[in-house]
Design an enzyme around this catalytic site. Structure first.
Site, PDB file in Angstrom:
ATOM      1  N   GLY A 220       0.056   8.651   1.056  1.00  0.00           N
ATOM      2  CA  GLY A 220       1.295   8.475   0.306  1.00  0.00           C
ATOM      3  C   GLY A 220       1.172   8.770  -1.169  1.00  0.00           C
ATOM      4  CB  ILE A 221       3.124   7.563  -4.120  1.00  0.00           C
ATOM      5  CG1 ILE A 221       3.015   6.042  -4.032  1.00  0.00           C
ATOM      6  CG2 ILE A 221       4.464   8.037  -3.568  1.00  0.00           C
ATOM      7  CD1 ILE A 221       4.065   5.314  -4.871  1.00  0.00           C
ATOM      8  N   GLY A 222      -0.159   7.037  -3.512  1.00  0.00           N
ATOM      9  CA  GLY A 222      -1.470   6.741  -4.088  1.00  0.00           C
ATOM     10  C   GLY A 222      -2.398   7.942  -4.034  1.00  0.00           C
TER      11      GLY A 222
ATOM     12  N   GLY B  16      -4.974   1.904  -2.887  1.00  0.00           N
ATOM     13  CA  GLY B  16      -4.121   2.507  -1.859  1.00  0.00           C
ATOM     14  C   GLY B  16      -4.128   4.015  -1.975  1.00  0.00           C
ATOM     15  CB  ALA B  17      -6.553   6.121  -3.615  1.00  0.00           C
TER      16      ALA B  17
ATOM     17  CB  SER C 267       9.897  -1.345  -4.843  1.00  0.00           C
ATOM     18  OG  SER C 267      11.032  -0.944  -4.101  1.00  0.00           O
TER      19      SER C 267
ATOM     20  CE1 TYR D 226       6.739  -3.115  -0.310  1.00  0.00           C
ATOM     21  CE2 TYR D 226       9.090  -2.871  -0.718  1.00  0.00           C
ATOM     22  CZ  TYR D 226       7.791  -2.424  -0.866  1.00  0.00           C
ATOM     23  OH  TYR D 226       7.544  -1.294  -1.602  1.00  0.00           O
TER      24      TYR D 226
END
Length: 290
Positions: A17-19, A13-14, A143, A168
């Site tokens: 966002g945070i990735g 997931g790069a 999370s 989720y």
């Protein structure tokens, strides 16, 4: 700042966002970073951006949709052919899907397939590569949403009752339970040079909720100004991937670089083992199989 020269790090997931921030910051510390992404164009654009910011071109790309188990196998094989070992695996990819239930290429509910089954299988297939490292690390992005989970292993695919938020939050609890159970199983097998920890990034203002629809997407947009920046959200993943403590603790759950307790009635050793067995059955792969 740690010097990560000679470290090979794979981030899922790069491309956003945070990735993306995680990959960028680890590359700035000198690591060879491999970006695992679904979209070739976005992956190449991200690769160029990181090369420019990091000042070196030790950035690789691996194309894979984690919801498709065949693609996960191909990605793992491609990694093994290309790289001598894996020092850090950051299982960052995770999505919140929309109001209607959709299934993956393998016929599994998309949230479970993307957030749990894919990362489980990828970690298993790359475990040998992690064991080639003097101090292999696995960082699973979970999370605090796990607190709202209501898992039912008899309705694991949400065929009877579907809700995107429930799926989720369930998968985030699965990420934590997978982390704890993997740590336990590695200890039982005498695997001492690989650690695994989970992290809560915080409520992050990224494009994370964009795959959802209706009120869920509106709610995400509404609260975005009050959320953490992606840089703040990535901080704990980067901390566990690069600082010495990440190689010393295994089975932990971290928030703001601090270990914290996981409190959920479903999180029992018996349920962790049942979840593990059901996951192995669905991905058709024994985790420690060679």
């Amino acid at each position: 700042m740690p010097n990560l020269k000679d470290q090979i790090i794979l981030v899922t997931g790069a491309t956003s966002g945070i990735g993306k921030v995680t990959a960028l910051e680890l590359a700035k510390q000198g690591a060879y970073v491999v970006l695992l992404a679904r979209n070739a164009e976005k992956a190449e654009a991200t690769r160029r951006e990181i090369v420019a910011a990091a000042g070196h071109d030790l950035i690789g790309v691996l194309l894979c949709d984690l919801s498709d188990l065949k693609q996960v196998h191909h990605a793992a094989e491609a990694f093994q052919r290309t790289y001598p070992r894996l020092d850090v695996l950051v299982n960052n990819a995770g999505l919140l899907f929309g109001q209607s239930r959709n299934v993956s290429a393998d016929g599994y509910e998309m949230g479970v397939a993307t957030n749990h089954l894919g990362p489980f299988l990828l970690t298993s297939l790359l475990l040998d590569e992690l064991q080639k490292s003097s101090a292999g690390r696995i960082v699973n992005v979970a999370s605090e949403a796990y607190r709202f989970s209501k898992p039912d292993l008899n309705d694991f695919q949400s065929e009877r009752q579907y809700s995107p938020l429930r799926v989720y939050s369930n998968t985030k609890l699965y990420n934590i339970m997978f982390t704890q159970e993997l740590a336990r199983q590695m200890r039982a097998r005498g695997i001492r040079n690989v650690t695994v920890n989970a992290v809560h990034p915080g409520a992050v203002a990224s494009n994370f909720g964009d795959s959802s629809s209706g009120w869920l997407s509106t709610l995400t947009q509404l609260f975005r100004p009050f959320m953490l920046s992606v840089e703040q959200g990535a901080a704990t993943s980067i901390f566990l991937a690069s600082e010495p403590i990440g190689a010393e603790i295994s089975g932990g759950y971290f928030e703001k670089k601090q270990a914290k307790a996981v409190k959920h009635s479903f999180n029992t050793p018996e349920n962790a083992q049942a979840l593990w067995q059901e996951t192995e059955r669905l991905v058709q792969h024994n985790f420690f199989q060679h």
